[in-house]
Design a protein around this motif. Structure first.
Motif, PDB file in Angstrom:
ATOM      1  N   GLU A   1       1.846  -2.009  -1.707  1.00 35.17           N
ATOM      2  CA  GLU A   1       1.849  -0.838  -1.282  1.00 35.17           C
ATOM      3  C   GLU A   1       1.020  -0.136  -0.908  1.00 35.17           C
ATOM      4  O   GLU A   1      -0.259  -0.259  -0.700  1.00 35.17           O
ATOM      5  CB  GLU A   1       1.996  -0.364  -3.317  1.00 35.17           C
ATOM      6  CG  GLU A   1       2.845  -0.829  -3.979  1.00 35.17           C
ATOM      7  CD  GLU A   1       2.401  -0.561  -5.388  1.00 35.17           C
ATOM      8  OE1 GLU A   1       1.450   0.432  -5.817  1.00 35.17           O
ATOM      9  OE2 GLU A   1       3.112  -1.101  -5.763  1.00 35.17           O
ATOM     10  N   GLY A   2       1.302   1.001   0.059  1.00 30.96           N
ATOM     11  CA  GLY A   2       0.537   1.925  -0.195  1.00 30.96           C
ATOM     12  C   GLY A   2       0.459   1.771   1.929  1.00 30.96           C
ATOM     13  O   GLY A   2       0.413   0.197   2.273  1.00 30.96           O
TER      14      GLY A   2
ATOM     15  N   ALA B   1       3.858  -7.039  -4.576  1.00 27.66           N
ATOM     16  CA  ALA B   1       4.054  -5.929  -3.697  1.00 27.66           C
ATOM     17  C   ALA B   1       2.884  -5.420  -2.959  1.00 27.66           C
ATOM     18  O   ALA B   1       2.291  -4.715  -3.379  1.00 27.66           O
ATOM     19  CB  ALA B   1       4.843  -5.370  -4.383  1.00 27.66           C
TER      20      ALA B   1
ATOM     21  N   ILE C   1      -2.906  -3.999  -1.866  1.00 28.04           N
ATOM     22  CA  ILE C   1      -1.493  -3.551  -3.274  1.00 28.04           C
ATOM     23  C   ILE C   1      -2.298  -3.120  -4.307  1.00 28.04           C
ATOM     24  O   ILE C   1      -3.417  -3.243  -4.676  1.00 28.04           O
ATOM     25  CB  ILE C   1      -1.572  -5.447  -3.449  1.00 28.04           C
ATOM     26  CG1 ILE C   1      -2.733  -6.491  -3.734  1.00 28.04           C
ATOM     27  CG2 ILE C   1      -0.340  -6.096  -1.995  1.00 28.04           C
ATOM     28  CD1 ILE C   1      -2.149  -7.671  -3.824  1.00 28.04           C
TER      29      ILE C   1
END
Length: 257
Positions: free
Chosen positions: A135-136, A133, A257
């Motif tokens: 993220e950020g 995934a 990530i």
């Protein structure tokens, strides 16, 4: 990070999910080594059981074949095939389109039949299946252009997987005027990487970097160690190495990530 070899897995009575074919550039070129590490980090974060061949990995033979030395190519290829078949290798991933093309399209005729994927395809697969995934927003809203390498693009028609990954970064993907089926070579293919250019009025990588500059992008996403070197040299030619970053897709994802 400790990366296991196939031999390590076999000794422990286990089988790796996938073989990471590092390639000559990914092993010995300082810039490409950073891409290898970024990709290995992604695989580790996605909990993929992967292995490398280590000292048992030899050159795929791509430069020898492109330079016209079929005999040397077959010698190198058969040695690799013997090692991989002995280990029962089924699936291979590589961050080099030259290795990818050779392993996928030229090894089967010599007895090396494997499922071969490029690292951009595997990263996209890991994101699509939820094993990874993003993220950020490390690259959120950043203007990124993408260079189709010859062997991933026109030779193997893989255009969408890398772009799908870039779009998942929430980046602003701007295409060059020559892209996808009309993409322009970086100038390194066909073993040109290892020789001086023929006489002419412009280097191919300079021409390609002009396409990059025209997009106004701050980052060029690449998928090949040769393209990485050639386009970076192009940005230096125009004294724009401070304004335009050249990053492999694995590096973009690893930072997100």
């Amino acid at each position: 990070m400790t990366i296991k070899t196939v031999q390590d897995y076999i000794s422990a009575g286990e089988t790796p999910e996938i073989l990471f074919w590092v390639g000559c550039a990914g092993s010995y070129d300082e810039r490409a080594q950073r891409v290898s590490k970024a990709f290995a980090s992604i695989l580790e974060k996605a909990q993929v059981k992967f292995a490398i061949l280590g000292i048992e990995e030899g050159c795929t033979g791509d430069p020898a074949k492109r330079a016209g030395n079929e005999f040397l190519f077959q010698m190198q290829a058969l040695q690799n095939i013997q090692v991989m078949n002995a280990y029962g290798v089924k699936r291979i991933v590589t961050a080099c389109p030259h290795c990818f093309n050779t392993l996928k399209n030229e090894y089967p005729a010599l007895g090396g039949v494997y499922e071969v994927v490029h690292h951009t395809q595997l990263i996209n697969e890991l994101l699509e299946t939820g094993r990874l995934a993003i993220e950020g927003g490390a690259f959120k809203g950043k203007k990124i252009t993408y260079h189709d390498s010859c062997y991933l693009g026109r030779a193997n028609r893989i255009y969408e997987a890398p772009r799908m990954v870039i779009e998942k970064l929430d980046a602003d993907l701007v295409e060059m005027k020559r892209c996808k089926t009309n993409g322009l070579c970086c100038g390194a293919g066909g073993a040109q990487m290892f020789k001086e250019a023929e006489h002419g009025n412009k280097e191919v990588n300079v021409e390609r970097t002009e396409d990059v500059i025209a997009t106004g992008a701050e980052i060029v996403a690449v998928n090949c160690p040769f393209c990485n070197t050639m386009i970076k040299d192009g940005t230096k030619h125009f004294e724009k190495e401070d304004q335009i970053q050249v990053l492999d897709i694995a590096e973009l994802v690893n930072q997100s990530i």
